[in-house]
Design an enzyme around this catalytic site. Structure first.
Site, mmCIF file in Angstrom:
data_model
loop_
_atom_site.group_PDB
_atom_site.id
_atom_site.type_symbol
_atom_site.label_atom_id
_atom_site.label_comp_id
_atom_site.label_asym_id
_atom_site.label_seq_id
_atom_site.Cartn_x
_atom_site.Cartn_y
_atom_site.Cartn_z
ATOM 1 N N LEU A 226 32.043 53.388 -21.588
ATOM 2 C CA LEU A 226 32.798 54.096 -21.495
ATOM 3 C C LEU A 226 33.123 54.041 -19.961
ATOM 4 C CD1 LEU A 226 32.815 55.931 -24.504
ATOM 5 C CD2 LEU A 226 33.993 57.813 -22.625
ATOM 6 N N GLY A 227 32.176 54.182 -18.904
ATOM 7 C CA GLY A 227 31.628 54.181 -17.395
ATOM 8 C C GLY A 227 30.969 54.433 -17.005
ATOM 9 N N THR A 263 35.349 61.366 -18.125
ATOM 10 C CA THR A 263 34.302 59.888 -18.026
ATOM 11 C C THR A 263 34.709 59.860 -16.364
ATOM 12 O OG1 THR A 263 34.632 59.003 -20.330
ATOM 13 C CG2 THR A 263 34.123 57.650 -18.601
ATOM 14 N N GLU A 267 31.401 59.871 -13.698
ATOM 15 C CA GLU A 267 30.791 59.076 -13.197
ATOM 16 C C GLU A 267 30.966 58.943 -11.665
ATOM 17 O OE1 GLU A 267 29.048 56.389 -14.901
ATOM 18 O OE2 GLU A 267 29.840 57.049 -16.154
ATOM 19 N N ASP A 287 16.992 66.766 -13.188
ATOM 20 C CA ASP A 287 16.926 65.926 -12.504
ATOM 21 C C ASP A 287 16.910 66.685 -11.073
ATOM 22 O OD1 ASP A 287 18.206 68.978 -12.683
ATOM 23 O OD2 ASP A 287 19.792 68.367 -14.139
ATOM 24 N N ASP A 326 34.701 65.454 -24.486
ATOM 25 C CA ASP A 326 35.701 65.664 -23.097
ATOM 26 C C ASP A 326 36.133 67.034 -23.290
ATOM 27 O OD1 ASP A 326 35.009 63.013 -22.147
ATOM 28 O OD2 ASP A 326 37.533 63.284 -21.506
HETATM 29 ZN ZN LIG Z 1 26.462 59.670 -16.579
#
Ligand SMILES: [Zn+2]
Length: 455
Positions: A226-227, A263, A267, A287, A326
């Site tokens: 997707l990206g 998306t 990103e 994270d 989404d």
């Molecule tokens: Zn990612």
């Protein structure tokens, strides 16, 4: 969740860029899900490829991320000690209320007419970014209450560039036809990154110290993604965000279940240094943030809250940095939001703060402002057939209304009889762009910026 050995976690995560290790790091159910949805985000694949071409770049990116994170966590700890709770903007922190504006250029690199997405679709993505990064998205309330309580507004806003690197007026969209049917991660050493250069059938990025570069192209080959985006700290030629034309914005070619523009929200989060919520590893690989629960891998679809548990806690699958559909990713955590602001304010993308490629960051007043230099002009930006103008008081002299485009060319001129105070300006024949409206009254000159957007 933050572990006490952040550095070790990041080193472990960097090892996880090996597909073999990453596979081990996923729990059984997450690994099974990944079989069907491996292309949600290509960052790890892109980093693996980059590590082969330029291992130092990967080290530099992680070092920068680590440093900014350590400074942020130390500041939060000081703030917590002083106030009894850690909050954004604590001692020495950025002003949580100030809005950061990022001039953005979208390169539409197309091989078929369908890939040459409309200006309206590009604008829809900018709107989604601005909602998500201000926590103004209407679906925010869908997050579970335990996570709504730790959500954060990054207060970052994106504007399509109004001036190009040479200072010429632009709508912030570069359209380039390519001979590449699809940008594929296996067809050359640079793979997907070919889209970022004129010489490899792509479109060369604008200077990253002034713009966020977004490339929209076909990414369907090689399994399809997707990206993807690299974190800050790498080389300028590769800097920016690449998104499939099928998952950009929330109209036109945007395809379910990735048709709400998330998306790009995800990103751009990577571009501002965020990792995936599971830290690209299993339980214990992190994270870097206290307020995102430890997780052993991505979630897909729209999970049942009762089954989305890993590492002993509920997964925050509502987070933009997970892999959910989404409509199910609706928030950043407060620490993620603060970290992204730190990347811009303190280290990583600081030069963007003084980029004057949109009117927001110039000394020129916001053209949306109702009153400027004694003139009112509305609606502004204008999307209809005309705008209204008005003065504070009736003119005691004859006058003139003139309008100039961004290149300084006269596009409209009309004489006004003594006593004028209000009027209408027809936008017939006005292209999209930035204009200057000048009202002369005797020897007094007043001017107001007017932005005309798609009609
Ligand atoms: Zn990612």
């Amino acid at each position: 969740m933050k572990t006490t050995t952040l550095k070790n976690a990041l080193i472990a995560a960097s090892l996880a860029f090996s597909p073999v290790l990453a596979g081990h790091a996923l729990a059984q159910d997450h690994a099974a899900q990944a079989e069907h949805h491996h292309g949600r985000c290509g960052q790890q694949q892109a980093m693996e490829q980059l590590a082969k071409r330029n291992p130092q770049a990967v080290v530099d990116m992680q070092t920068l991320q680590d440093e900014v994170l350590e400074v942020m966590q130390a500041r939060r700890a000081r703030s917590a000690a002083q106030n009894g709770n850690a909050r954004q903007g604590g001692a020495g922190g950025p002003d949580p209320d100030s809005v950061i504006y990022i001039p953005t250029v979208v390169h539409v690199v197309y091989n078929t007419p369908a890939q040459n997405i409309s200006t309206a679709q590009v604008r829809s993505q900018i709107r989604v970014l601005n909602e998500d990064y201000a926590k103004l998205n209407v679906d925010f309330g869908d997050a579970r209450s335990e996570f709504r309580a730790v959500a954060g507004a990054a207060n970052i806003q994106f504007c399509l560039a109004e001036w190009d690197p040479d200072g010429n007026a632009t709508d912030g969209i570069v359209r380039v036809e390519t001979t590449e049917a699809s940008f594929d991660n296996t067809d050359s050493p640079a793979g997907w990154d070919n889209v970022k250069n004129d010489n490899t059938n792509g479109s060369t990025g604008w200077p990253r110290n002034q713009y966020l570069n977004i490339w929209v192209c076909n990414l369907e080959d090689g399994g399809g993604i997707l990206g993807y985006a690299y974190p800050p700290g790498g080389s300028s030629a590769l800097d920016g965000v690449v998104i499939s034309y099928r998952y950009f914005g929330d109209e036109g070619t945007a395809s379910p279940p990735y048709n709400l523009g998330r998306t790009t929200t995800h990103e751009v989060g990577h571009w501002l240094g965020l990792r995936h919520t599971w830290g690209d590893g299993g339980c214990g690989v992190d994270d870097g943030f206290d307020d995102t629960p430890d997780s052993d891998g991505p979630n897909y679809g729209c999970p049942n809250p009762f089954s989305a548990v890993s590492c002993g806690t509920d997964d925050m699958f509502e987070n933009y940095m997970d892999y959910t559909d989404d409509r199910c990713m609706v928030m950043f955590s407060a620490e993620q939001a603060e970290f992204m602001r730190d990347i811009i304010i303190r280290n990583g993308r600081t030069q963007l703060l003084s980029s004057e490629r949109c009117y927001f960051n110039t000394s020129i007043a916001d053209p949306g402002a109702d009153d400027q230099d004694g003139i009112r002009l509305w609606p502004n930006p204008a999307s209809g057939q005309q705008v209204q103008w008005g003065l504070e008081a009736a003119s005691t002299k004859d006058g003139m209304l003139t309008v100039y485009d961004a290149m300084g060319r006269l596009v409209h001129s009309r004489q006004l009889a003594v006593g004028f105070q209000n009027g209408t300006l027809s936008l017939d024949g006005f292209a999209e762009g930035v204009y200057t409206v000048v009202l002369e009254s005797g020897s007094t000159l007043r001017q107001h910026r007017l932005v005309v957007v798609a009609r």
